[in-house]
Design a protein around this motif. Structure first.
Motif, PDB file in Angstrom:
ATOM      1  N   GLN A  90      48.741  91.158   5.904  1.00  0.00           N
ATOM      2  CA  GLN A  90      47.522  91.016   5.106  1.00  0.00           C
ATOM      3  C   GLN A  90      47.706  90.192   3.833  1.00  0.00           C
ATOM      4  OE1 GLN A  90      44.888  91.997   6.509  1.00  0.00           O
ATOM      5  NE2 GLN A  90      45.687  93.395   8.069  1.00  0.00           N
ATOM      6  N   GLY A  91      48.663  89.272   3.835  1.00  0.00           N
ATOM      7  CA  GLY A  91      48.911  88.489   2.632  1.00  0.00           C
ATOM      8  C   GLY A  91      47.706  87.718   2.143  1.00  0.00           C
ATOM      9  N   HIS A  92      46.828  87.272   3.054  1.00  0.00           N
ATOM     10  CA  HIS A  92      45.678  86.460   2.676  1.00  0.00           C
ATOM     11  C   HIS A  92      44.572  87.273   2.029  1.00  0.00           C
ATOM     12  CE1 HIS A  92      45.003  88.207   6.572  1.00  0.00           C
ATOM     13  NE2 HIS A  92      43.740  87.838   6.600  1.00  0.00           N
ATOM     14  N   ILE A  93      44.595  88.600   2.198  1.00  0.00           N
ATOM     15  CA  ILE A  93      43.602  89.476   1.555  1.00  0.00           C
ATOM     16  C   ILE A  93      44.331  90.694   0.996  1.00  0.00           C
ATOM     17  CG2 ILE A  93      41.530  88.790   2.832  1.00  0.00           C
ATOM     18  CD1 ILE A  93      42.072  91.156   4.743  1.00  0.00           C
ATOM     19  N   ALA A  94      45.404  90.432   0.260  1.00  0.00           N
ATOM     20  CA  ALA A  94      46.283  91.521  -0.175  1.00  0.00           C
ATOM     21  C   ALA A  94      45.550  92.567  -1.000  1.00  0.00           C
ATOM     22  CB  ALA A  94      47.456  90.950  -0.978  1.00  0.00           C
ATOM     23  N   GLY A  95      44.700  92.145  -1.931  1.00  0.00           N
ATOM     24  CA  GLY A  95      44.002  93.101  -2.784  1.00  0.00           C
ATOM     25  C   GLY A  95      43.083  94.012  -1.998  1.00  0.00           C
ATOM     26  N   LEU A 135      37.634  93.693  -6.158  1.00  0.00           N
ATOM     27  CA  LEU A 135      37.454  93.162  -7.518  1.00  0.00           C
ATOM     28  C   LEU A 135      38.652  92.330  -7.951  1.00  0.00           C
ATOM     29  CD1 LEU A 135      35.857  96.193  -9.426  1.00  0.00           C
ATOM     30  CD2 LEU A 135      34.736  94.052  -8.773  1.00  0.00           C
ATOM     31  N   SER A 136      39.851  92.799  -7.607  1.00  0.00           N
ATOM     32  CA  SER A 136      41.044  92.048  -8.009  1.00  0.00           C
ATOM     33  C   SER A 136      41.196  90.763  -7.203  1.00  0.00           C
ATOM     34  CB  SER A 136      42.291  92.914  -7.868  1.00  0.00           C
ATOM     35  OG  SER A 136      42.647  93.094  -6.513  1.00  0.00           O
ATOM     36  N   ASP A 137      40.741  90.761  -5.946  1.00  0.00           N
ATOM     37  CA  ASP A 137      40.774  89.539  -5.145  1.00  0.00           C
ATOM     38  C   ASP A 137      39.786  88.500  -5.667  1.00  0.00           C
ATOM     39  OD1 ASP A 137      42.781  90.230  -3.413  1.00  0.00           O
ATOM     40  OD2 ASP A 137      41.468  90.900  -1.799  1.00  0.00           O
ATOM     41  N   ARG A 138      38.732  88.963  -6.344  1.00  0.00           N
ATOM     42  CA  ARG A 138      37.717  88.042  -6.870  1.00  0.00           C
ATOM     43  C   ARG A 138      38.032  87.601  -8.295  1.00  0.00           C
ATOM     44  NH1 ARG A 138      35.512  84.752  -8.900  1.00  0.00           N
ATOM     45  NH2 ARG A 138      33.297  84.185  -9.007  1.00  0.00           N
ATOM     46  N   PHE A 139      38.372  88.542  -9.177  1.00  0.00           N
ATOM     47  CA  PHE A 139      38.518  88.232 -10.596  1.00  0.00           C
ATOM     48  C   PHE A 139      39.958  88.140 -11.068  1.00  0.00           C
ATOM     49  CE2 PHE A 139      34.393  90.450 -10.218  1.00  0.00           C
ATOM     50  CZ  PHE A 139      33.561  89.432 -10.663  1.00  0.00           C
ATOM     51  N   GLY A 140      40.904  88.429 -10.184  1.00  0.00           N
ATOM     52  CA  GLY A 140      42.309  88.390 -10.569  1.00  0.00           C
ATOM     53  C   GLY A 140      42.857  89.776 -10.817  1.00  0.00           C
ATOM     54  N   ARG A 141      44.181  89.868 -10.868  1.00  0.00           N
ATOM     55  CA  ARG A 141      44.840  91.168 -11.007  1.00  0.00           C
ATOM     56  C   ARG A 141      44.752  91.724 -12.427  1.00  0.00           C
ATOM     57  NH1 ARG A 141      44.376  90.794  -5.720  1.00  0.00           N
ATOM     58  NH2 ARG A 141      46.054  89.677  -4.648  1.00  0.00           N
ATOM     59  N   ARG A 142      44.945  90.867 -13.425  1.00  0.00           N
ATOM     60  CA  ARG A 142      45.050  91.357 -14.808  1.00  0.00           C
ATOM     61  C   ARG A 142      43.802  92.091 -15.306  1.00  0.00           C
ATOM     62  NH1 ARG A 142      48.298  90.116 -19.077  1.00  0.00           N
ATOM     63  NH2 ARG A 142      46.461  89.744 -20.376  1.00  0.00           N
ATOM     64  N   PRO A 143      42.599  91.512 -15.207  1.00  0.00           N
ATOM     65  CA  PRO A 143      41.446  92.214 -15.778  1.00  0.00           C
ATOM     66  C   PRO A 143      41.167  93.563 -15.129  1.00  0.00           C
ATOM     67  CG  PRO A 143      40.748  90.284 -14.514  1.00  0.00           C
ATOM     68  CD  PRO A 143      42.221  90.186 -14.674  1.00  0.00           C
ATOM     69  N   VAL A 144      41.380  93.668 -13.829  1.00  0.00           N
ATOM     70  CA  VAL A 144      41.140  94.939 -13.138  1.00  0.00           C
ATOM     71  C   VAL A 144      42.215  95.952 -13.524  1.00  0.00           C
ATOM     72  CG1 VAL A 144      40.855  96.048 -10.897  1.00  0.00           C
ATOM     73  CG2 VAL A 144      40.022  93.726 -11.247  1.00  0.00           C
ATOM     74  N   LEU A 145      43.454  95.507 -13.611  1.00  0.00           N
ATOM     75  CA  LEU A 145      44.547  96.386 -14.007  1.00  0.00           C
ATOM     76  C   LEU A 145      44.330  96.937 -15.415  1.00  0.00           C
ATOM     77  CD1 LEU A 145      47.414  97.589 -13.628  1.00  0.00           C
ATOM     78  CD2 LEU A 145      48.312  95.426 -14.527  1.00  0.00           C
ATOM     79  N   LEU A 146      44.056  96.051 -16.357  1.00  0.00           N
ATOM     80  CA  LEU A 146      43.884  96.485 -17.743  1.00  0.00           C
ATOM     81  C   LEU A 146      42.640  97.351 -17.909  1.00  0.00           C
ATOM     82  CD1 LEU A 146      44.876  93.188 -19.621  1.00  0.00           C
ATOM     83  CD2 LEU A 146      46.311  95.140 -18.980  1.00  0.00           C
ATOM     84  N   GLY A 147      41.576  97.024 -17.180  1.00  0.00           N
ATOM     85  CA  GLY A 147      40.367  97.833 -17.233  1.00  0.00           C
ATOM     86  C   GLY A 147      40.604  99.243 -16.697  1.00  0.00           C
ATOM     87  N   GLY A 148      41.350  99.340 -15.607  1.00  0.00           N
ATOM     88  CA  GLY A 148      41.654 100.645 -15.032  1.00  0.00           C
ATOM     89  C   GLY A 148      42.468 101.503 -15.987  1.00  0.00           C
ATOM     90  N   MET A 149      43.447 100.899 -16.641  1.00  0.00           N
ATOM     91  CA  MET A 149      44.263 101.666 -17.579  1.00  0.00           C
ATOM     92  C   MET A 149      43.454 102.096 -18.793  1.00  0.00           C
ATOM     93  SD  MET A 149      48.170 100.252 -17.394  1.00  0.00           S
ATOM     94  CE  MET A 149      47.860  98.515 -17.574  1.00  0.00           C
ATOM     95  N   ALA A 150      42.494 101.272 -19.220  1.00  0.00           N
ATOM     96  CA  ALA A 150      41.626 101.659 -20.331  1.00  0.00           C
ATOM     97  C   ALA A 150      40.780 102.876 -19.953  1.00  0.00           C
ATOM     98  CB  ALA A 150      40.730 100.483 -20.731  1.00  0.00           C
ATOM     99  N   VAL A 151      40.238 102.886 -18.725  1.00  0.00           N
ATOM    100  CA  VAL A 151      39.466 104.044 -18.249  1.00  0.00           C
ATOM    101  C   VAL A 151      40.346 105.291 -18.242  1.00  0.00           C
ATOM    102  CG1 VAL A 151      38.317 105.051 -16.226  1.00  0.00           C
ATOM    103  CG2 VAL A 151      37.831 102.692 -16.902  1.00  0.00           C
ATOM    104  N   TYR A 152      41.583 105.145 -17.815  1.00  0.00           N
ATOM    105  CA  TYR A 152      42.528 106.265 -17.781  1.00  0.00           C
ATOM    106  C   TYR A 152      42.726 106.859 -19.174  1.00  0.00           C
ATOM    107  CZ  TYR A 152      47.079 108.582 -17.084  1.00  0.00           C
ATOM    108  OH  TYR A 152      48.110 109.483 -17.042  1.00  0.00           O
ATOM    109  N   CYS A 153      42.895 105.998 -20.162  1.00  0.00           N
ATOM    110  CA  CYS A 153      43.119 106.474 -21.533  1.00  0.00           C
ATOM    111  C   CYS A 153      41.884 107.190 -22.080  1.00  0.00           C
ATOM    112  CB  CYS A 153      43.499 105.302 -22.433  1.00  0.00           C
ATOM    113  SG  CYS A 153      45.090 104.539 -22.011  1.00  0.00           S
TER     114      CYS A 153
END
Length: 416
Positions: free
Chosen positions: A347-352, A80-98
């Motif tokens: 794995q730099g080309h597919i890091a996520g 998901l982060s490789d497709r949509f970027g790091r920020r939205p997945v990161l922030l979404g995960g932290m919201a689920v945690y809360c």
């Protein structure tokens, strides 16, 4: 690292943040996971009593279910982060945690609490995968290993102080108060990341999440000798650590009769990881990831063998167990940052996606091993020390196969 100018380490990928803030933010989001794990340790007996659990080892599920959610979640967070970027997945995960922390606070049953813990683990899977991916977006090779070690130094205080902190919280608000603290920390980390963390994955480098493409990236990851081998070795090592964490409250209170002093004993042992993080950050750039991690692995095997032999001879008093456990933590701290960097290096080309699969392999393998050993606890150290010794031998065997029998090579070399 003190002799390195921080400005020289600023990557364009994480501007406008400077290097120190970048390390602290990465450490803060990575710390969500160990905080949610280790603060719960002194609360396990209280949770068992609150929900009238009859099986003595069942409260360990509060830890293992959390890690299960963490391990399973990593399968999807990377793609998901490789497709949509790091920020939205990161922030979404932290919201689920809360949100999961809120559910845990109000949990009317043990089953509801386990659901909340699984969701917490799912949320922290995003923070773990994205943190590693962001570092890989911005740095590579030994520089990446140094950055990871610095991040570990910042958040390594968490497993040292978390059990004592959890014990203190319980004096004021019982075990549910721990989840209030976890929720507040999650909210603070979410706000900080939302305001300061830039997107580190350019649109031009994003990947498709079509099943064929994701499976192709998974195939590239598991067919790379270096990545998959170090994932398996890290899983074996992590299984040993999880077995210790799952059983630690019972070991210190039932075998060594420390009672409420258990968090202090756990903290004293965890200091070994902090020392390892500091040492690794200082010298890994000079001696290399393989020399550091392979030396630590040999130490790990020696500690496991000593514990196993001492247990069989009924000669493992607290005065010997404590320094051996601290040395175990020290070796673990040296291994994990470097194993991760070695696994991610090709794995730099597919890091996520690679970080996602690496995390899932190591966590799920570790959970399976750790939970099995933990549930075998029988009032003695025999299950733990036996499992610890077997896991370390297996990890050493895997690393020897990956490196074709040659350990301690100081140069960088990517095995295809």
């Amino acid at each position: 690292m003190s002799d390195i100018n921080a400005d020289a380490w600023v990557s364009s990928g994480h501007r406008p943040m400077g290097f120190p803030e970048f390390v602290v933010v990465i450490a803060s989001i990575m710390a969500l996971n160990p905080l949610a794990m280790d603060m719960m340790l002194p609360a396990l007996p209280n949770i068992g009593s609150a929900f009238h659990l009859e099986v003595a080892n069942r409260p360990q599920m509060v830890l293992s279910i959390f890690l299960l959610g963490f391990g399973v979640g990593q399968f999807v967070m990377g793609p998901l982060s490789d497709r949509f970027g790091r920020r939205p997945v990161l922030l979404g995960g932290m919201a689920v945690y809360c949100i999961a922390s809120l559910l845990a606070i109000a949990a009317p049953s043990f089953e509801t609490l386990l659901l909340a813990r699984a969701l917490q683990g799912l949320g922290t899977s995003a923070t773990r995968v994205i943190a590693v991916s962001i570092v890989r977006d911005c740095y590579a090779g030994r520089k990446m290993a140094s950055v990871m070690s610095l991040a570990m130094m910042v958040f390594i205080a968490v497993p040292v102080i978390a059990p004592s902190f959890g014990q203190a919280v319980m004096l004021l608000a019982q075990w549910r108060g721990i989840f209030i603290v976890l929720m507040l920390y999650g909210v603070a980390a979410l706000i900080w990341s939302a305001l300061r963390m830039p997107e580190t994955l350019p649109v031009s480098e994003r990947k498709s999440i079509a099943i064929r493409d994701v499976l192709g990236a998974f195939r590239q990851t598991v067919t790379n000798r270096q990545t998959f081998g170090y994932a398996l070795a890290a899983g074996g090592v992590m299984g040993s650590l999880f077995a210790f964490v799952f059983s630690s409250q019972q070991i210190f209170t039932e075998i060594y009769h420390l009672g409420h002093y258990f968090p202090l004993a756990f903290a004293a042992i965890a200091v070994g990881v902090a020392i390892a993080g500091f040492l690794n950050a200082k010298i890994v750039g000079r001696v290399g990831m393989r020399v550091m991690s392979h030396t630590a692995l040999v130490i790990f095997v020696a500690v496991a063998g000593t514990m196993f032999a001492a247990t069989r001879l009924h000669m493992l008093p607290l005065g010997l167990f404590m320094p051996l456990a601290a040395l175990m933590m020290f070796a673990f701290g040296l291994m994990m940052a470097n194993f991760t960097a070695l696994a991610m290096e090709p794995q730099g080309h597919i890091a996520g996606t690679a970080s996602s699969l690496y995390g899932s392999i190591t966590t799920l393998l570790g959970i399976g091993i750790g939970a099995t050993i933990g549930q075998d606890y029988d009032g003695t150290l025999v299950p733990f020390t036996t499992g610890f010794f077997l896991c370390t031998l297996a990890a050493l065997g895997v690393v020897l196969m990956v490196e074709k029998g040659r350990l301690f090579r100081p140069h960088q070399f990517v095995i295809k």
